[in-house]
Motif scaffolding. Structure first.
Motif, PDB file in Angstrom:
ATOM      1  N   THR A  62       0.806  -1.220   0.000  1.00  0.00           N
ATOM      2  CA  THR A  62       0.000   0.000   0.000  1.00  0.00           C
ATOM      3  C   THR A  62       0.842   1.275   0.000  1.00  0.00           C
ATOM      4  N   GLU A  63       2.152   1.151   0.088  1.00  0.00           N
ATOM      5  CA  GLU A  63       3.017   2.325   0.149  1.00  0.00           C
ATOM      6  C   GLU A  63       3.602   2.661  -1.211  1.00  0.00           C
ATOM      7  N   ARG A  64       4.330   3.775  -1.223  1.00  0.00           N
ATOM      8  CA  ARG A  64       5.138   4.095  -2.398  1.00  0.00           C
ATOM      9  C   ARG A  64       6.329   3.150  -2.423  1.00  0.00           C
ATOM     10  N   PRO A  65       6.904   2.888  -3.595  1.00  0.00           N
ATOM     11  CA  PRO A  65       8.061   1.981  -3.625  1.00  0.00           C
ATOM     12  C   PRO A  65       9.253   2.579  -2.880  1.00  0.00           C
ATOM     13  N   GLU A  66       9.956   1.731  -2.150  1.00  0.00           N
ATOM     14  CA  GLU A  66      11.149   2.185  -1.440  1.00  0.00           C
ATOM     15  C   GLU A  66      12.261   2.500  -2.437  1.00  0.00           C
ATOM     16  N   PHE A  67      12.418   1.646  -3.451  1.00  0.00           N
ATOM     17  CA  PHE A  67      13.398   1.865  -4.510  1.00  0.00           C
ATOM     18  C   PHE A  67      12.770   1.553  -5.850  1.00  0.00           C
ATOM     19  N   ARG A  68      13.195   2.300  -6.868  1.00  0.00           N
ATOM     20  CA  ARG A  68      12.849   1.990  -8.253  1.00  0.00           C
ATOM     21  C   ARG A  68      14.143   1.840  -9.023  1.00  0.00           C
TER      22      ARG A  68
END
Length: 115
Positions: A62-68
């Motif tokens: 449910t969160e934004r990605p920690e890394f892309r």
């Protein structure tokens, strides 16, 4: 039966979609698996677009990605086609090869395992 008909390709046009090669995806998924085993990441997403291929790793779905991890072939001749982007959207590392771009996450994994 012996006749091979080539698939009609648009000459001189860029491919319609950027993707990861098998070795690249293997390297990324290996890192993802080790982060899951350490209990840090729980989900991932892959976006294959016209300009870039993106692998996003999440702590929770449910969160934004920690890394892309982004692959942008159009930047190959400039600063490099690989980029590691943090949760806030800042470019943490950019380069021509995947291994040095993944190095900050690898170091973080070593810290997680050592604790």
């Amino acid at each position: 039966m012996g006749t091979v008909t080539p698939f009609p390709a648009a000459a001189g046009r860029a491919p319609g979609q950027v993707g990861f090669e098998r070795a690249e995806l293997t390297r990324i998924l290996d890192l993802y698996g080790r982060m899951v085993a350490a209990g840090h990441w729980r989900d991932y997403a892959i976006d294959l677009g016209r300009d870039a291929a993106v692998f996003a790793a999440f702590r929770r779905a449910t969160e934004r990605p920690e890394f892309r991890i982004e692959k942008r072939p159009a930047l190959r001749a400039r600063q490099g086609m690989w980029a590691l982007i943090g949760e806030a959207g800042a470019v943490l590392k950019r380069g021509h090869d995947l291994a040095p771009v993944l190095a900050p996450v690898e170091r973080r994994l070593l810290k997680l395992v050592a604790e």
